[in-house]
Design a protein around this motif. Structure first.
Motif, PDB file in Angstrom:
ATOM      1  N   ARG A  54       0.819  -1.212   0.000  1.00 51.57           N
ATOM      2  CA  ARG A  54       0.000   0.000   0.000  1.00 51.57           C
ATOM      3  C   ARG A  54       0.857   1.268   0.000  1.00 51.57           C
ATOM      4  O   ARG A  54       0.426   2.307  -0.475  1.00 51.57           O
ATOM      5  CB  ARG A  54      -0.974  -0.015   1.176  1.00 51.57           C
ATOM      6  N   PHE A  88      -6.497  -6.418  -7.018  1.00 52.38           N
ATOM      7  CA  PHE A  88      -6.860  -6.668  -5.631  1.00 52.38           C
ATOM      8  C   PHE A  88      -7.319  -8.109  -5.453  1.00 52.38           C
ATOM      9  O   PHE A  88      -7.704  -8.764  -6.413  1.00 52.38           O
ATOM     10  CB  PHE A  88      -7.984  -5.727  -5.205  1.00 52.38           C
ATOM     11  N   SER A  92     -12.066  -6.283  -7.341  1.00 53.73           N
ATOM     12  CA  SER A  92     -12.549  -4.905  -7.317  1.00 53.73           C
ATOM     13  C   SER A  92     -12.926  -4.369  -8.691  1.00 53.73           C
ATOM     14  O   SER A  92     -12.573  -3.251  -9.034  1.00 53.73           O
ATOM     15  CB  SER A  92     -11.499  -3.983  -6.689  1.00 53.73           C
TER      16      SER A  92
ATOM     17  N   ARG B 185     -12.124  -0.520  -1.831  1.00 51.59           N
ATOM     18  CA  ARG B 185     -11.121  -0.941  -2.809  1.00 51.59           C
ATOM     19  C   ARG B 185     -11.528  -0.595  -4.234  1.00 51.59           C
ATOM     20  O   ARG B 185     -10.686  -0.481  -5.113  1.00 51.59           O
ATOM     21  CB  ARG B 185     -10.850  -2.435  -2.657  1.00 51.59           C
ATOM     22  N   GLU B 188     -10.145   2.725  -4.549  1.00 48.89           N
ATOM     23  CA  GLU B 188      -8.690   2.616  -4.694  1.00 48.89           C
ATOM     24  C   GLU B 188      -8.321   2.134  -6.096  1.00 48.89           C
ATOM     25  O   GLU B 188      -7.331   2.577  -6.669  1.00 48.89           O
ATOM     26  CB  GLU B 188      -8.133   1.670  -3.625  1.00 48.89           C
ATOM     27  N   SER B 189      -9.142   1.206  -6.641  1.00 46.69           N
ATOM     28  CA  SER B 189      -8.887   0.748  -8.009  1.00 46.69           C
ATOM     29  C   SER B 189      -8.932   1.921  -8.983  1.00 46.69           C
ATOM     30  O   SER B 189      -8.084   2.037  -9.862  1.00 46.69           O
ATOM     31  CB  SER B 189      -9.936  -0.286  -8.427  1.00 46.69           C
TER      32      SER B 189
END
Lengths: 363, 285
Positions: A54, A88, A92, B185, B188-189
């Motif tokens: 991260r 991910f 995602s 997420r 975030e993607s």
């Protein structure tokens, strides 16, 4: 934004550290990913591997140290300006967009025209072997297909580095193995620098050029998979990657072997400081049973207390009276694969070569 | 043997069945909800000298005055809904994403006003904005910003503000419950793919939370459409269907016309409910 050629940027983690309210997540980590290499961060949950990923992605800022990609310091850059790709664990994918829209997302953000976007989407769908699925929604795809779309979406923007966060964790076992080959092959073909985070040792060993084993925020050992497996530096590494028989004792005078109270001297392959405490690791598959133990550097009397069929090999548990403990031995079968060829309770010889006993450091 | 296999209930008694448990509630609803509703609807179709008539509906849907009232009702509700969404979304976002351990307190602050009666809350606005109320007192006497008190009460703005005040919690809670389920997420993607914070919000967060906005909007719209007390006390000359129905019953005593108006109000509410059901079904499918 100009589109750079794919991959081949070196990723350098230069002494990065991160703590959360007094708890150290990552402690002064140094790691270099050569351009085009696939490097795995391997460790149990809470070892700091995800925090490291991260930080590279830009979702966390290191307390100290710097992250450089292709020579550029990106430590202070927000995620959307780092030009990285990330897959991910749960893929995602945007549930409200089609496969084509998901893949084209990054291109749209880079203000690339419609015609080129469509062509790129088709090219990527061919690459991940999902041609013609442009108009499907993620919910209509299987886990493996979603995984491919997620890969396509992150690769289409020609990222400098690809980040994989437990990418196969949600797939079932049979699919996982073929995806290991597939991702490996794709990353090799594209020559893209890849950082893989996983707690699955098999995944790390089979997919990467370099494995870095982490524990409590530190890298214990980094090296080629075979090196890590055959020459573990510490007891933790030896036990985390596969099974190991560990012997603890004191190095005999002159460094001739390892002394364990009431047991014969165990031979050492390399030099060691006489009188120091030390541990030896011998992999179960490096141990020999029965006639195969003839003429090896160490031979001990043993008795079979457990025998298990494991498919391609047989696993034995043997009791060694001289050591006062039980050891694990894996044996490739010569007859039918994995057939159990020693009976329960059978007394036989156990042995191994001195070079297969690895001296472990502390940690 | 025959004695033991005979398990039928004794004659003259009926076994208690599960559906009977809802019978009291059903009877209550039938007597005090369905029957008056049918009575009310029937009255709107009953001519002056008996017989069936659509004259009232024709009048309501063609007369400029009535059309104006219907339009004002819908426009007021739509405005209140829009303002509630604009105010409610950031609050919901804060509640879900930023409040952290304070989220319990924020939810309490949101719900606390709902625990007091709507009349009390409306009187609160009157106390605040009266000619010699708190706001004017502050502006004129304490700070001296103005020479004369402002005329704040009985303006449409105050009525809208009061309605928004009452209804915004419904909007916030509807949005928050959906926003809660939006996977971080996914955002975030989007960021990894080159979207900044603002683009991420408009490309991912907002579209994925629109269902919450939709549910909240229908809820707020429906309640605002039927609001009465707030408009009576703070109305400021707004003329909406509920106010007109009240007048028809109490002043004009034209029950038939009042019934027709309430049917129209009911139809608007039913359309809203239908929209909400469709929205929820699409979400589930």
């Amino acid at each position: 934004m100009a589109r750079e050629p794919a991959g081949s940027a070196e990723l350098v983690l230069d002494g990065i550290a991160k703590s959360y309210g007094g708890t150290v997540a990552v402690a002064e980590m140094d790691l270099t990913l050569p351009a085009g290499a696939l490097v795995a961060l391997l460790g149990p949950s809470g070892c700091g591997k995800t925090t490291t990923l991260r930080m590279v992605a830009g979702f966390e800022t290191p307390d100290r140290g710097a992250i450089r990609i292709g020579g550029q310091d990106v430590t202070g850059l927000p995620p959307h300006r780092r030009n990285l790709g990330m897959v991910f664990q749960n893929y995602s994918l945007f549930p409200h967009r089609t496969v084509a829209e998901n893949i084209a997302f990054g291109l749209r953000m880079a203000r690339i025209g419609r015609a080129e976007r469509d062509a790129e989407v088709r090219r990527m769908l061919d690459l991940v072997q999902l041609p013609g699925r442009e108009d499907a929604y993620p919910a209509q795809l299987s886990g493996g297909q979603q995984q491919r779309v997620a890969l396509a979406r992150s690769l289409v923007v020609n990222p400098r580095v690809l980040l994989l966060d437990e990418p196969l964790g949600a797939l079932d076992r049979s699919l996982r193995e073929s995806m290991q080959f597939e991702i490996r092959g794709m990353v090799n073909r594209l020559g893209i620098t890849t950082l893989l985070v996983t707690h699955d040792q098999e995944e790390a060993l089979s997919m990467s050029d370099i494995v870095a084993v982490m524990r409590a925020g530190r890298i214990l050992q980094a090296g080629a998979p075979s090196e890590i497996y055959d020459r573990p530096a510490t007891r933790f590494v030896a036990e985390f990657l596969g099974t190991s028989n560990i012997f603890e004792g004191t190095v005999a005078p002159g460094g001739a072997g390892l002394e364990i109270a009431g047991a014969p001297l165990l031979p050492l392959a390399g030099p060691a400081t006489p009188g120091s405490r030390a541990a030896l690791s011998v992999r179960p598959e490096r141990m020999a049973l029965g006639p195969e133990a003839e003429g090896l550097d160490i031979r001990l009397d043993a008795r079979v207390t457990g025998a298990v069929f494991r498919g391609t090999y047989a696993a034995y548990q043997v009791e060694v009276p001289a050591l006062g403990r039980e050891l694990f031995v894996y044996r490739q079968a010569d007859g039918p694969l994995g057939a159990v060829s020693f009976r329960l309770g059978e007394s036989l010889a156990l042995g191994w070569k001195a070079e297969d006993a690895v001296l472990l450091g502390a940690g | 043997m025959t004695e033991m296999t005979d398990v039928s209930p004794p004659r003259g008694r009926t076994a208690l069945r599960p559906w009977m448990l809802v019978l009291p509630a059903l009877l209550f609803l039938a007597g005090f909800f369905v029957a008056p509703l049918i009575d009310n609807g029937a009255r709107s179709f009953l001519g002056e000298e008996g017989g069936f008539t659509l004259a009232r509906y024709w009048q309501l849907l063609s007369d400029r005055f009535y059309l104006g009232v219907i339009f004002e009702t819908v426009a007021l509700s739509a405005g209140v809904t829009l303002i509630s969404a604009l105010i409610g979304y950031p609050v919901a976002y804060f509640l879900v994403r930023k409040a952290g351990k304070w989220s319990g307190l924020v939810i309490f602050l949101l719900i606390a006003p709902l625990l007091t009666s709507i009349i009390m809350r409306t009187f609160g606005w009157q106390v605040l904005f009266a000619r010699r109320g708190l706001v004017n007192n502050l502006l004129v006497d304490q700070i001296g910003l103005l020479d004369r008190p402002l005329r704040l009460l009985n303006t449409p703005e105050i009525a809208i503000a009061a309605l928004v005040h009452v209804l915004v919690p419904f909007m916030v809670l509807s949005i928050a419950s959906v926003l809660q389920g939006v996977d971080r997420r996914l955002e975030e993607s989007a960021q990894m793919l080159g979207a900044g914070r603002v683009r991420t919000f408009f490309e991912v967060t907002l579209p994925l939370s629109l269902d919450g906005v939709g549910t909240g909007a229908i809820l707020v719209f429906m309640i605002a459409n039927g609001s009465f007390v707030t408009l009576v006390l703070l109305g400021g000359g707004l003329q909406t269907l509920p106010l007109l129905i009240y007048q028809q019953f109490n002043t004009t005593r034209d029950f038939g016309m009042a019934s027709a108006m309430s049917t129209i109000l009911l139809v608007i509410a039913l359309v809203c409910l239908w929209l909400q059901l469709r929205l929820v079904r699409r979400q589930g499918g």
